[in-house]
Design a protein around this motif. Sequence first.
Motif, PDB file in Angstrom:
ATOM      1  N   TYR A   1      21.273  37.284  51.873  1.00  0.00           N
ATOM      2  CA  TYR A   1      21.402  36.746  53.063  1.00  0.00           C
ATOM      3  C   TYR A   1      21.381  37.706  54.324  1.00  0.00           C
ATOM      4  CZ  TYR A   1      22.780  32.387  50.879  1.00  0.00           C
ATOM      5  OH  TYR A   1      22.914  30.956  50.116  1.00  0.00           O
ATOM      6  N   SER A   2      20.704  37.193  55.321  1.00  0.00           N
ATOM      7  CA  SER A   2      20.664  38.088  56.427  1.00  0.00           C
ATOM      8  C   SER A   2      20.823  37.134  57.805  1.00  0.00           C
ATOM      9  CB  SER A   2      19.118  38.910  56.546  1.00  0.00           C
ATOM     10  OG  SER A   2      19.250  39.953  57.533  1.00  0.00           O
ATOM     11  N   ALA A   3      20.649  37.998  58.737  1.00  0.00           N
ATOM     12  CA  ALA A   3      20.791  37.347  60.374  1.00  0.00           C
ATOM     13  C   ALA A   3      19.292  36.730  60.535  1.00  0.00           C
ATOM     14  CB  ALA A   3      20.801  38.423  61.198  1.00  0.00           C
ATOM     15  N   LEU A   4      18.994  35.549  61.309  1.00  0.00           N
ATOM     16  CA  LEU A   4      18.057  35.058  61.674  1.00  0.00           C
ATOM     17  C   LEU A   4      17.059  35.988  62.305  1.00  0.00           C
ATOM     18  CD1 LEU A   4      19.080  31.671  62.742  1.00  0.00           C
ATOM     19  CD2 LEU A   4      18.355  32.226  60.548  1.00  0.00           C
TER      20      LEU A   4
ATOM     21  N   LEU B   1       8.962  45.643  66.020  1.00  0.00           N
ATOM     22  CA  LEU B   1      10.131  46.437  66.856  1.00  0.00           C
ATOM     23  C   LEU B   1      11.175  45.415  66.913  1.00  0.00           C
ATOM     24  CD1 LEU B   1      11.503  48.462  68.590  1.00  0.00           C
ATOM     25  CD2 LEU B   1      10.225  47.530  70.802  1.00  0.00           C
ATOM     26  N   MET B   2      12.145  45.407  66.376  1.00  0.00           N
ATOM     27  CA  MET B   2      13.443  44.467  66.102  1.00  0.00           C
ATOM     28  C   MET B   2      14.288  44.806  67.342  1.00  0.00           C
ATOM     29  SD  MET B   2      12.268  43.041  63.295  1.00  0.00           S
ATOM     30  CE  MET B   2      13.583  41.864  62.927  1.00  0.00           C
ATOM     31  N   LEU B   3      14.376  43.572  67.918  1.00  0.00           N
ATOM     32  CA  LEU B   3      15.313  43.492  69.211  1.00  0.00           C
ATOM     33  C   LEU B   3      16.592  42.850  68.618  1.00  0.00           C
ATOM     34  CD1 LEU B   3      12.686  42.762  71.661  1.00  0.00           C
ATOM     35  CD2 LEU B   3      13.749  44.890  71.131  1.00  0.00           C
ATOM     36  N   GLY B   4      17.969  43.208  68.328  1.00  0.00           N
ATOM     37  CA  GLY B   4      18.940  42.738  67.771  1.00  0.00           C
ATOM     38  C   GLY B   4      20.035  42.326  68.720  1.00  0.00           C
ATOM     39  N   PHE B   5      20.348  41.031  68.478  1.00  0.00           N
ATOM     40  CA  PHE B   5      21.368  40.352  69.376  1.00  0.00           C
ATOM     41  C   PHE B   5      22.535  39.718  68.413  1.00  0.00           C
ATOM     42  CE2 PHE B   5      17.759  40.377  71.805  1.00  0.00           C
ATOM     43  CZ  PHE B   5      18.000  40.332  73.072  1.00  0.00           C
ATOM     44  N   PHE B   6      23.646  39.756  69.373  1.00  0.00           N
ATOM     45  CA  PHE B   6      24.621  38.375  68.970  1.00  0.00           C
ATOM     46  C   PHE B   6      24.636  37.196  69.545  1.00  0.00           C
ATOM     47  CE2 PHE B   6      28.053  42.298  67.937  1.00  0.00           C
ATOM     48  CZ  PHE B   6      27.577  42.538  66.835  1.00  0.00           C
TER      49      PHE B   6
ATOM     50  N   ASN C   1      25.776  38.934  49.640  1.00  0.00           N
ATOM     51  CA  ASN C   1      24.980  40.234  49.516  1.00  0.00           C
ATOM     52  C   ASN C   1      24.265  40.289  50.749  1.00  0.00           C
ATOM     53  OD1 ASN C   1      23.871  42.598  48.615  1.00  0.00           O
ATOM     54  ND2 ASN C   1      22.494  41.707  47.533  1.00  0.00           N
ATOM     55  N   ILE C   2      24.190  41.362  51.507  1.00  0.00           N
ATOM     56  CA  ILE C   2      23.474  41.511  53.000  1.00  0.00           C
ATOM     57  C   ILE C   2      22.547  42.682  52.711  1.00  0.00           C
ATOM     58  CG2 ILE C   2      25.413  40.535  54.265  1.00  0.00           C
ATOM     59  CD1 ILE C   2      26.092  43.375  55.197  1.00  0.00           C
ATOM     60  N   PRO C   3      21.470  43.099  53.694  1.00  0.00           N
ATOM     61  CA  PRO C   3      20.555  44.017  53.518  1.00  0.00           C
ATOM     62  C   PRO C   3      21.475  45.193  53.752  1.00  0.00           C
ATOM     63  CG  PRO C   3      19.737  42.151  54.943  1.00  0.00           C
ATOM     64  CD  PRO C   3      21.301  41.894  54.615  1.00  0.00           C
ATOM     65  N   GLY C   4      20.502  46.134  53.224  1.00  0.00           N
ATOM     66  CA  GLY C   4      21.300  47.530  53.001  1.00  0.00           C
ATOM     67  C   GLY C   4      21.195  48.392  54.765  1.00  0.00           C
ATOM     68  N   PRO C   5      21.684  49.480  54.625  1.00  0.00           N
ATOM     69  CA  PRO C   5      21.911  50.080  55.880  1.00  0.00           C
ATOM     70  C   PRO C   5      20.286  50.542  56.513  1.00  0.00           C
ATOM     71  CG  PRO C   5      22.317  51.603  54.084  1.00  0.00           C
ATOM     72  CD  PRO C   5      22.256  50.159  53.591  1.00  0.00           C
ATOM     73  N   ILE C   6      19.231  50.438  55.775  1.00  0.00           N
ATOM     74  CA  ILE C   6      17.778  50.748  56.347  1.00  0.00           C
ATOM     75  C   ILE C   6      17.609  49.736  57.465  1.00  0.00           C
ATOM     76  CG2 ILE C   6      16.515  49.230  54.543  1.00  0.00           C
ATOM     77  CD1 ILE C   6      14.529  51.313  54.869  1.00  0.00           C
ATOM     78  N   SER C   7      18.349  48.505  57.503  1.00  0.00           N
ATOM     79  CA  SER C   7      17.830  47.545  58.194  1.00  0.00           C
ATOM     80  C   SER C   7      18.836  47.191  59.408  1.00  0.00           C
ATOM     81  CB  SER C   7      17.808  45.997  57.507  1.00  0.00           C
ATOM     82  OG  SER C   7      17.640  44.882  58.339  1.00  0.00           O
ATOM     83  N   ILE C   8      18.230  46.688  60.623  1.00  0.00           N
ATOM     84  CA  ILE C   8      19.181  46.599  61.831  1.00  0.00           C
ATOM     85  C   ILE C   8      19.957  45.407  61.405  1.00  0.00           C
ATOM     86  CG2 ILE C   8      17.523  45.142  62.854  1.00  0.00           C
ATOM     87  CD1 ILE C   8      18.354  46.428  65.588  1.00  0.00           C
ATOM     88  N   ALA C   9      19.772  44.563  60.407  1.00  0.00           N
ATOM     89  CA  ALA C   9      20.570  43.191  60.157  1.00  0.00           C
ATOM     90  C   ALA C   9      21.829  43.854  59.584  1.00  0.00           C
ATOM     91  CB  ALA C   9      19.864  42.667  59.097  1.00  0.00           C
ATOM     92  N   ASN C  10      21.731  44.795  58.942  1.00  0.00           N
ATOM     93  CA  ASN C  10      22.909  45.478  58.326  1.00  0.00           C
ATOM     94  C   ASN C  10      23.962  45.929  59.414  1.00  0.00           C
ATOM     95  OD1 ASN C  10      24.618  48.243  57.470  1.00  0.00           O
ATOM     96  ND2 ASN C  10      24.238  46.932  55.651  1.00  0.00           N
TER      97      ASN C  10
END
Length: 269
Positions: free
Chosen positions: A168-171, A214-219, A247-256
């Motif tokens: 599972y991950s963030a949207l 280019l991923m732009l991360g938000f809460f 289970n969430i994505p690994g540290p390679i991803s900004i989602a983590n």
Amino acid sequence: MFEPGVVPPEDTDSPRLWMLVQRDRVLFREADAALAEQREADRLPRTGAAHFIGTLGGQQVWAAGVADEAEAGKGWHFCDLFSVYGMTDEEMWMAAGRAVQIVEWERINRFCGSCGAPNEPVSGERSMRCPQCGLLRFPQLSPAIITLIHRGDEVLLARSHRFPEGLYSALAGFVEPGETVEGALLREVEEEVGLRVKNLEYRGSQPWPFPNSLMLGFFAEYESGDIVLEDAEIAAADWFPVDALPNIPGPISIANRLITSWVARHTAG
């Protein structure tokens, strides 16, 4: 430290490090994950031009494509970008992603998309110009938002149909032409899970070279609505307590980073 660059130094005799790109893979030495030097660059059949991409520890770093049929020499191997992340630090991974994207940009822009004439590189900037009609082509970036929605001690996580079972991950979703980043976030959340959110908080960005995002991360804080899945995009979505995450994505991803930083903030507060 890697320092990105576009215009190469005037010192043309200085030793060069090479990011030699075969499709979406970069050549590294097996023993210590070092970049290729001039000897390897001269040995392998190259495609297209050489591109200065920056400096690493004071040394020039150049990127070039190599032929699909070229074989890495003994002690060398071509590594995909996911493998590179585990072999090197994050700066080197970002540099490798830069090299792959620039080589691919050159490959697909050899000819003008408007009139078909061969493009020419523009001196002093990262662009290609058609000498016949003047059309400019710059490396393509596709901005995308990725959003962690929180509600009390819960976060909303979702599964794409492409994810491995249980992950599972963030949207996330792409920004459309004529759309603000904030507008894209609100639209994607409502489209994918039927929710409204508020209090958007920008948390950082990450180049994601798969192939050129280019991923732009938000809460974002939950405001209203019940989960209604967009079946074509989302396989499952649910609220998870911060102390019982799937289970969430690994540290390679900004989602983590979004997920773990929210958990740390909530736990501390």
